[in-house]
Design a protein around this motif. Structure first.
Motif, PDB file in Angstrom:
ATOM      1  N   LYS A  49       0.922  -1.142   0.000  1.00 28.93           N
ATOM      2  CA  LYS A  49       0.000   0.000   0.000  1.00 28.93           C
ATOM      3  C   LYS A  49       0.958   1.186   0.000  1.00 28.93           C
ATOM      4  CE  LYS A  49      -3.118  -2.592   3.008  1.00 28.93           C
ATOM      5  NZ  LYS A  49      -4.285  -2.896   2.204  1.00 28.93           N
ATOM      6  N   LYS A 121       4.396   5.943  10.482  1.00 31.08           N
ATOM      7  CA  LYS A 121       5.732   6.128  11.088  1.00 31.08           C
ATOM      8  C   LYS A 121       6.832   5.579  10.178  1.00 31.08           C
ATOM      9  CE  LYS A 121       4.437   3.765  14.735  1.00 31.08           C
ATOM     10  NZ  LYS A 121       3.020   3.554  14.415  1.00 31.08           N
ATOM     11  N   THR A 122       6.623   4.338   9.710  1.00 28.31           N
ATOM     12  CA  THR A 122       7.645   3.727   8.858  1.00 28.31           C
ATOM     13  C   THR A 122       7.791   4.508   7.554  1.00 28.31           C
ATOM     14  OG1 THR A 122       6.932   1.641   9.800  1.00 28.31           O
ATOM     15  CG2 THR A 122       8.405   1.506   7.917  1.00 28.31           C
ATOM     16  N   SER A 123       6.664   4.951   7.003  1.00 30.45           N
ATOM     17  CA  SER A 123       6.720   5.702   5.737  1.00 30.45           C
ATOM     18  C   SER A 123       7.479   7.010   5.927  1.00 30.45           C
ATOM     19  CB  SER A 123       5.303   6.000   5.232  1.00 30.45           C
ATOM     20  OG  SER A 123       4.533   4.821   5.260  1.00 30.45           O
ATOM     21  N   ARG A 298      -4.182  -1.515   8.378  1.00 32.02           N
ATOM     22  CA  ARG A 298      -3.977  -2.867   7.842  1.00 32.02           C
ATOM     23  C   ARG A 298      -4.551  -3.893   8.801  1.00 32.02           C
ATOM     24  NH1 ARG A 298       2.180  -1.871   7.297  1.00 32.02           N
ATOM     25  NH2 ARG A 298       1.599  -0.808   9.212  1.00 32.02           N
TER      26      ARG A 298
END
Ligand SMILES: Nc1ncnc2c1ncn2[C@@H]1O[C@H](COP(=O)(O)OP(=O)(O)OP(=O)(O)O)[C@@H](O)[C@H]1O
Length: 466
Positions: A49, A121-123, A298
């Motif tokens: 995504k 956060k990861t993005s 997710r």
């Protein structure tokens, strides 16, 4: 096959499972979480995504049908870019500082990204890392989220330094670690520790121990390497729970990694709670950062599929670098496997130990310094072993290993439990079959050498090789 035109400062968001889609940049400039796409070559995406953003406008060619797709005109990318410039300013200050290498002024920003689950956060970490790499800084990326692994399999913590660029086609969006074949994008050398469980709160004490161990190694890298020192850190954390236990874990992360910038994404409430808590902390800046409207919640089912795709890629590679793992039959007596215990199981084990030898609950505030001194935070001056986070699996109960992913520790099987927990991970093997009657295991190994005599760690991660 069709063309998609994206206007400047807009992004094309898509969700894809299987089959994959293929995207080509035909003209203009475009980036995926900060990493620039080249004009011409195809990029394949599966179980992703994500979004393709453009600063100046672009035309993409799409082959395949995403499950969801749309163009968004409102994005927080300008804020993220400004944030990057601010962090780069701090890196420059550290680079040209005349202070001694171990002083605060010579350290680049140590940034921790905090927020609820699926807040992006990861993005954001990928975007900030990609922008820093373009400007020749190499912040050490640290992942402390066991569900969403980085250059490792789920259940692990990892850190890497000195990347050339991130690999947007890879299952985890970071890239791959060293493998036998040539890679299109330079492979990264992560340092990995096994936590083994799904959530930080499954065993907060073990989680904090693992965080402290990784923090010590990262600190030593920063003290020995000028580039790491001035580039600083980018830390990804698991979805933050607004509870005392959640804040306790956050506090360990902030202190162990000497964080000086805390970015709070996607929750006003969390931001004000953290801001209030650290109001008097002159060493920490707490900043509120807008969440992207593209962030997708997710489901646990989707995460499981995604994790399975990561495991498959670890053993079999992808279309760019197919790998051939080796299936090995082992006698159950030849392997030593430890199971990582959840907090409840660990307390049960502690309760049958002699007085003073067990764990003392989870809120002990074990710090990196305590870990360095071999102090588990229980006042006994001992090591983690006293907390019994591991349980050895006996040869007659090996069926529990069926379909498990085992982390291969870097110490020999006859070492103490605390050394096994302290050791970094060399790689993983998959138990594809357990034969009770013959007392044998069939394991899939990524390397074709003799099976190592190292201690193996079993967490909660299971997989089916299909
Ligand atoms: N701008 C965007 N457009 C489309 N999808 C996005 C965008 N930003 C993030 N996503 C997707 O939303 C999902 C959640 O984002 P991300 O993984 O960054 O959140 P997170 O806060 O790190 O999650 P977790 O709490 O599980 O660690 C991911 O699948 C990510 O790829």
């Amino acid at each position: 096959m069709r063309e998609i035109t994206i206007a400047k400062e807009c992004e094309w968001r898509f969700e894809v499972d299987e089959p994959e889609i293929e995207i080509k940049l035909l003209s203009g400039t475009a980036e995926c979480f900060g990493t620039e796409l080249a004009v011409g070559p195809p990029y394949k995406f599966r179980y992703q995504k994500a979004a393709i953003f453009t600063w100046h406008g672009c035309v993409l060619q799409l082959d395949g049908e995403p499950l969801v797709e749309y163009i968004a005109e409102e994005t927080p990318m300008l804020t993220y870019l400004n944030l990057h410039f601010a962090l780069n300013g701090l890196r420059k200050q550290a680079e040209f500082s005349s202070a001694t290498p171990d002083s605060e002024a010579s350290l680049g920003p140590r940034v921790c990204i905090v927020g609820p689950k699926d807040a992006g956060k990861t993005s954001l970490l990928k975007t900030l890392e990609a922008y820093a790499l373009k400007q020749f800084y190499h912040p050490i990326c640290v992942n402390l989220s066991p569900t969403q692994s980085m250059l490792a399999l789920p259940g692990s913590f990892s850190a890497f330094h000195l990347a050339t660029m991130l690999d947007i086609q890879d299952a985890d969006g970071f890239g791959s670690s060293m493998a036998t074949g040539p890679t299109q994008i330079q492979a990264k050398s992560p340092l990995v520790y096994s936590y083994g469980l799904d959530e930080a709160l499954d065993n907060p004490k073990l989680y904090k121990n693992c965080v402290s161990r990784l923090a010590i190694t990262v600190a030593s890298r920063m003290s020995q390497n000028d580039d790491a020192r001035r580039s600083g850190l980018l830390i990804d954390t698991p979805g933050m729970v607004d509870s005392e236990k959640g804040y306790n874990i956050l506090h360990s992360i902030l202190t162990d990694f000497r964080v000086n910038v805390c970015l709070v994404l996607g929750s006003e409430r969390l931001y004000s709670a953290i801001k209030r808590k650290y109001n008097d902390a002159h060493w920490l800046k707490v900043l509120k950062i807008p969440k992207s409207g593209g962030c997708v919640d997710r489901s646990s089912e989707w995460i499981q599929h995604w994790q399975a795709a990561c495991v498959k890629q670890y053993f079999y590679g992808d279309y760019r670098m197919p790998l051939s793992p080796l299936s090995i039959v082992l006698d159950a007596q030849e392997v030593v496997v430890y199971r990582v215990l959840e907090a409840s199981a660990h307390l049960m084990r502690s309760s049958v130990l002699p007085l003073g030898m067990g764990g003392d609950g989870e809120e002990d505030g074990t710090s990196a310094a305590a870990v360095e001194n071999g102090d588990s935070g229980d006042g006994l001056g001992g090591h983690f072993m006293q907390d019994n986070h591991l349980e050895r699996i006996h040869t007659d109960s090996m069926t529990i290993l069926q379909n498990s992913i085992l982390a291969v520790s870097s110490v020999s099987a006859d070492e103490d439990e605390h050394l096994i927990l302290d050791s970094c991970i060399l790689g993983y093997v998959f138990v594809s079959d357990v034969d009770d009657t013959k007392n044998r295991l069939t394991v899939l190994s990524p390397v074709q050498h003799r099976f190592p005599n190292n201690a193996l760690l079993m967490g909660t991660l299971k997989w089916q090789d299909s």
